[in-house]
Scaffold this active site. Structure first.
Site, PDB file in Angstrom:
ATOM      1  N   GLY A 160     121.772  53.094  33.053  1.00  0.00           N
ATOM      2  CA  GLY A 160     121.321  52.430  34.288  1.00  0.00           C
ATOM      3  C   GLY A 160     121.905  53.159  35.485  1.00  0.00           C
TER       4      GLY A 160
ATOM      5  N   THR B  40     120.268  53.699  40.362  1.00  0.00           N
ATOM      6  CA  THR B  40     120.367  52.899  41.595  1.00  0.00           C
ATOM      7  C   THR B  40     121.585  51.977  41.505  1.00  0.00           C
ATOM      8  OG1 THR B  40     118.915  51.196  40.659  1.00  0.00           O
ATOM      9  CG2 THR B  40     117.849  52.811  42.043  1.00  0.00           C
TER      10      THR B  40
ATOM     11  N   PHE C  89     115.324  54.417  34.219  1.00  0.00           N
ATOM     12  CA  PHE C  89     113.902  54.183  33.963  1.00  0.00           C
ATOM     13  C   PHE C  89     113.189  54.236  35.300  1.00  0.00           C
ATOM     14  CE2 PHE C  89     110.965  51.247  31.271  1.00  0.00           C
ATOM     15  CZ  PHE C  89     110.397  52.350  30.689  1.00  0.00           C
ATOM     16  N   GLU C  90     112.664  55.386  35.652  1.00  0.00           N
ATOM     17  CA  GLU C  90     112.101  55.560  36.989  1.00  0.00           C
ATOM     18  C   GLU C  90     110.783  56.323  36.932  1.00  0.00           C
ATOM     19  OE1 GLU C  90     113.429  54.100  39.496  1.00  0.00           O
ATOM     20  OE2 GLU C  90     115.506  53.725  38.912  1.00  0.00           O
TER      21      GLU C  90
ATOM     22  N   ASP D 294     113.341  54.342  28.243  1.00  0.00           N
ATOM     23  CA  ASP D 294     113.742  52.959  28.006  1.00  0.00           C
ATOM     24  C   ASP D 294     115.062  52.875  27.244  1.00  0.00           C
ATOM     25  OD1 ASP D 294     113.969  50.300  27.532  1.00  0.00           O
ATOM     26  OD2 ASP D 294     112.215  50.155  26.215  1.00  0.00           O
ATOM     27  N   ALA D 295     116.098  52.495  27.949  1.00  0.00           N
ATOM     28  CA  ALA D 295     117.449  52.442  27.364  1.00  0.00           C
ATOM     29  C   ALA D 295     117.544  51.464  26.200  1.00  0.00           C
ATOM     30  CB  ALA D 295     118.457  52.042  28.443  1.00  0.00           C
TER      31      ALA D 295
ATOM     32  N   LEU E 246     122.657  48.103  33.318  1.00  0.00           N
ATOM     33  CA  LEU E 246     121.213  47.858  33.357  1.00  0.00           C
ATOM     34  C   LEU E 246     120.907  46.539  34.056  1.00  0.00           C
ATOM     35  CD1 LEU E 246     119.836  48.690  29.782  1.00  0.00           C
ATOM     36  CD2 LEU E 246     119.823  50.115  31.824  1.00  0.00           C
TER      37      LEU E 246
ATOM     38  N   TYR F 243     122.845  30.879  39.707  1.00  0.00           N
ATOM     39  CA  TYR F 243     123.392  32.081  39.062  1.00  0.00           C
ATOM     40  C   TYR F 243     124.304  31.743  37.883  1.00  0.00           C
ATOM     41  CZ  TYR F 243     124.388  36.933  38.423  1.00  0.00           C
ATOM     42  OH  TYR F 243     124.459  38.182  37.863  1.00  0.00           O
TER      43      TYR F 243
ATOM     44  N   THR G 111     120.889  45.026  46.213  1.00  0.00           N
ATOM     45  CA  THR G 111     120.299  46.041  45.326  1.00  0.00           C
ATOM     46  C   THR G 111     118.874  45.561  45.037  1.00  0.00           C
ATOM     47  OG1 THR G 111     120.913  44.984  43.252  1.00  0.00           O
ATOM     48  CG2 THR G 111     122.532  46.497  44.188  1.00  0.00           C
TER      49      THR G 111
HETATM   50  P1  NAD Z   1     119.744  47.985  40.020  1.00  0.00           P
HETATM   51  O1  NAD Z   1     118.410  47.346  39.923  1.00  0.00           O
HETATM   52  O2  NAD Z   1     120.115  48.645  41.292  1.00  0.00           O
HETATM   53  O3  NAD Z   1     119.927  49.076  38.846  1.00  0.00           O
HETATM   54  C1  NAD Z   1     119.423  48.915  37.567  1.00  0.00           C
HETATM   55  C2  NAD Z   1     119.461  50.230  36.813  1.00  0.00           C
HETATM   56  O4  NAD Z   1     118.970  49.990  35.493  1.00  0.00           O
HETATM   57  C3  NAD Z   1     118.577  51.344  37.389  1.00  0.00           C
HETATM   58  O5  NAD Z   1     119.221  52.586  37.220  1.00  0.00           O
HETATM   59  C4  NAD Z   1     117.329  51.306  36.484  1.00  0.00           C
HETATM   60  O6  NAD Z   1     116.647  52.555  36.376  1.00  0.00           O
HETATM   61  C5  NAD Z   1     117.984  50.955  35.174  1.00  0.00           C
HETATM   62  N1  NAD Z   1     117.054  50.374  34.195  1.00  0.00           N
HETATM   63  C6  NAD Z   1     116.386  49.191  34.259  1.00  0.00           C
HETATM   64  N2  NAD Z   1     115.672  49.006  33.128  1.00  0.00           N
HETATM   65  C7  NAD Z   1     115.889  50.085  32.342  1.00  0.00           C
HETATM   66  C8  NAD Z   1     115.452  50.485  31.056  1.00  0.00           C
HETATM   67  N3  NAD Z   1     114.642  49.722  30.321  1.00  0.00           N
HETATM   68  N4  NAD Z   1     115.883  51.669  30.574  1.00  0.00           N
HETATM   69  C9  NAD Z   1     116.701  52.475  31.291  1.00  0.00           C
HETATM   70  N5  NAD Z   1     117.184  52.141  32.501  1.00  0.00           N
HETATM   71  C10 NAD Z   1     116.768  50.969  33.023  1.00  0.00           C
HETATM   72  O7  NAD Z   1     120.775  46.844  39.611  1.00  0.00           O
HETATM   73  P2  NAD Z   1     122.284  46.498  40.018  1.00  0.00           P
HETATM   74  O8  NAD Z   1     122.251  45.400  40.999  1.00  0.00           O
HETATM   75  O9  NAD Z   1     123.067  47.733  40.299  1.00  0.00           O
HETATM   76  O10 NAD Z   1     122.788  45.825  38.658  1.00  0.00           O
HETATM   77  C11 NAD Z   1     123.509  46.521  37.660  1.00  0.00           C
HETATM   78  C12 NAD Z   1     124.443  45.539  36.969  1.00  0.00           C
HETATM   79  O11 NAD Z   1     125.382  45.043  37.935  1.00  0.00           O
HETATM   80  C13 NAD Z   1     123.729  44.310  36.401  1.00  0.00           C
HETATM   81  O12 NAD Z   1     124.347  43.931  35.200  1.00  0.00           O
HETATM   82  C14 NAD Z   1     123.991  43.249  37.463  1.00  0.00           C
HETATM   83  O13 NAD Z   1     123.937  41.938  36.943  1.00  0.00           O
HETATM   84  C15 NAD Z   1     125.398  43.629  37.878  1.00  0.00           C
HETATM   85  N6  NAD Z   1     125.846  43.092  39.173  1.00  0.00           N
HETATM   86  C16 NAD Z   1     125.077  43.200  40.284  1.00  0.00           C
HETATM   87  C17 NAD Z   1     125.523  42.640  41.484  1.00  0.00           C
HETATM   88  C18 NAD Z   1     124.690  42.724  42.741  1.00  0.00           C
HETATM   89  O14 NAD Z   1     124.967  41.979  43.688  1.00  0.00           O
HETATM   90  N7  NAD Z   1     123.732  43.590  42.823  1.00  0.00           N
HETATM   91  C19 NAD Z   1     126.772  42.005  41.543  1.00  0.00           C
HETATM   92  C20 NAD Z   1     127.558  41.958  40.407  1.00  0.00           C
HETATM   93  C21 NAD Z   1     127.078  42.501  39.211  1.00  0.00           C
END
Ligand code: NAD
Length: 394
Positions: free
Chosen positions: A47, A50, A73-74, A110-111, A140, A236, A276
């Site tokens: 992941g 982003t 996955f982009e 797809d991871a 992810l 949440y 995000t």
């Molecule tokens: P994001 O949407 O920015 O990033 C998701 C990443 O996962 C991307 O790189 C995307 O390409 C990849 N991805 C998605 N589906 C995929 C697949 N099938 N195969 C391969 N890659 C895949 O999300 P984020 O907000 O950075 O979240 C990442 C983690 O951090 C999550 O577990 C989220 O719950 C956690 N988190 C987020 C926040 C927040 O506020 N954004 C806070 C705390 C924790």
């Protein structure tokens, strides 16, 4: 082609290549301006294109000098369609890594599938020094997952459990504050969310990597979670996504046991709420984040993904190598990077203002402008140094 933001629902369907590259370079520069960390030298980031995953990869690469394999996955661009932001981010990351002499291998697929896990193992074996990794970062966030064994596709939903939830939310594009009611999830929706956003796939990754012998002795792994304050709990922590995060913590313990035989360690890190692509799709959260940003910026404690991820690596690797017991964790063995967000002084102020926010005073009481700007930034827009009227190669 001239690229402008195009919105569909919560997402922006276009991305600006130079804007995304500038965002990546800004994160790289931040890390390069910090003290180097004596951390992992070979990392796998699942992941990585982003949000938190991208920031983790940048922090490990430029803070620790790590070689990396990144899974994402982009969509690439085609004809007059731009690529997705993560695709441009990854391109920019690889360019920066290459310029710094760091091996960086990207796998776009797809991871959740067995094939991508096998490709990652092969890439680690053939392209990283010593054919192993010292750290696996699991970041992810996805709306769907197809189970590699059964072929069944699960969907993840953000809903309360047990009873409907009514709360306040904001449409951050229009600035209209309103009340929303979200009906509780069905059992199937709850199970689906756990199957997508829980820890099963993380465990499968770790089993596959261990089985293939590509985890170095003392290897650690970390996955990300969020807890948040009471005002967001119904949607949440106590909702479908919270159940998935409980499962993540349960799988963390299983992975930890699996790694114990070679002094490895598994952690869940509770990160700060940030803008995000994933978090902007959660009701209530954008209003909370806008308020939180205002308070944290005033107190001078606001951080973005990159500051959080640099701080996480600092915490993990501040002690003697392998002395995992010295890492600062809470009573449930979680790393708490949401410490500054959850400070009573911050949360009391957020709670005080929460009930007072209206459409009319939104701009004054919250940092909705900062939220919006961060959102457009995710897609490479709103950078003042770029001329968005100019043609760009998509
Ligand atoms: P994001 O949407 O920015 O990033 C998701 C990443 O996962 C991307 O790189 C995307 O390409 C990849 N991805 C998605 N589906 C995929 C697949 N099938 N195969 C391969 N890659 C895949 O999300 P984020 O907000 O950075 O979240 C990442 C983690 O951090 C999550 O577990 C989220 O719950 C956690 N988190 C987020 C926040 C927040 O506020 N954004 C806070 C705390 C924790």
């Amino acid at each position: 082609m001239i690229v402008k933001p195009k919105m569909r629902g919560f997402i922006c369907t276009t991305a600006h290549p130079e804007g995304c590259a500038a965002n990546v370079r800004e994160q790289v520069a931040y890390v390069q301006g910090q003290k180097p960390i004596d951390g992992p030298k070979r990392v796998l980031v699942v992941g990585s294109s982003t949000g938190y995953g991208l920031a983790s990869r940048i922090a490990a690469s430029f803070g620790c000098g790590a070689e990396s394999v990144g899974i994402y996955f982009e969509k690439p661009g085609s004809g007059n369609r731009t690529a997705s932001a993560g695709w441009y981010n990854n391109q920019a990351f690889e360019q920066e890594a290459q310029a710094a002499g760091l091996t960086a291998v990207g796998i776009n697929g797809d991871a959740y599938s067995k094939e991508v896990k096998e490709q990652a193992i092969q890439a680690i074996r053939e392209q990283l020094s010593g054919g192993q990794v010292d750290m696996v970062i699991y970041s992810l966030a996805s709306p769907r997952r197809t189970d590699p064994e059964t072929g069944e596709t699960y969907s993840s939903v953000i809903k309360p459990l047990g009873q409907a939830f009514s709360g306040r939310t904001v449409d951050f594009h229009t600035g209209v504050v309103s009340d929303v009611t979200i009906e509780p999830a069905t059992q199937e929706e709850k199970e689906g969310t756990v199957a997508v956003m829980g820890g099963e796939d993380w465990l499968l990754w770790m089993q596959a990597l261990k089985g293939a012998g590509v985890l170095a002795p003392g290897c650690c792994t970390v996955a990300y979670s969020y807890l948040g304050p009471v005002i967001t709990h119904a949607i949440y922590k106590d909702g479908t996504i919270g159940k998935a995060k409980e499962d993540l913590e349960e799988k963390c313990r299983a992975i930890d046991q699996m790694l114990a035989s070679f002094e490895g360690k598994a952690f869940v890190s509770v990160n700060k709420a940030l803008v995000t692509q994933s978090s902007s799709a959660i009701p209530v959260v954008p209003l909370y984040i806008s308020l939180l940003f205002k308070v944290m910026k005033e107190k001078g404690t606001h951080e973005d993904c990159i500051q959080q991820m640099y701080r996480m690596l600092e915490r993990l690797f501040a002690q003697e190598p392998g002395d995992w017991e010295a890492v600062s964790v809470d009573e449930a063995h979680r790393i708490r990077l949401d410490d500054w967000e959850m400070e009573p002084g911050v949360q009391d102020e957020v709670a005080r203002l929460w009930g007072e926010i209206t459409t009319e005073n939104l701009a004054e009481h919250t940092d909705i402008a900062g939220y919006r700007s961060d959102f457009y930034r995710l897609f490479g827009f709103g950078r003042t140094e770029l001329d968005y009227e100019k043609d760009t190669e998509v």
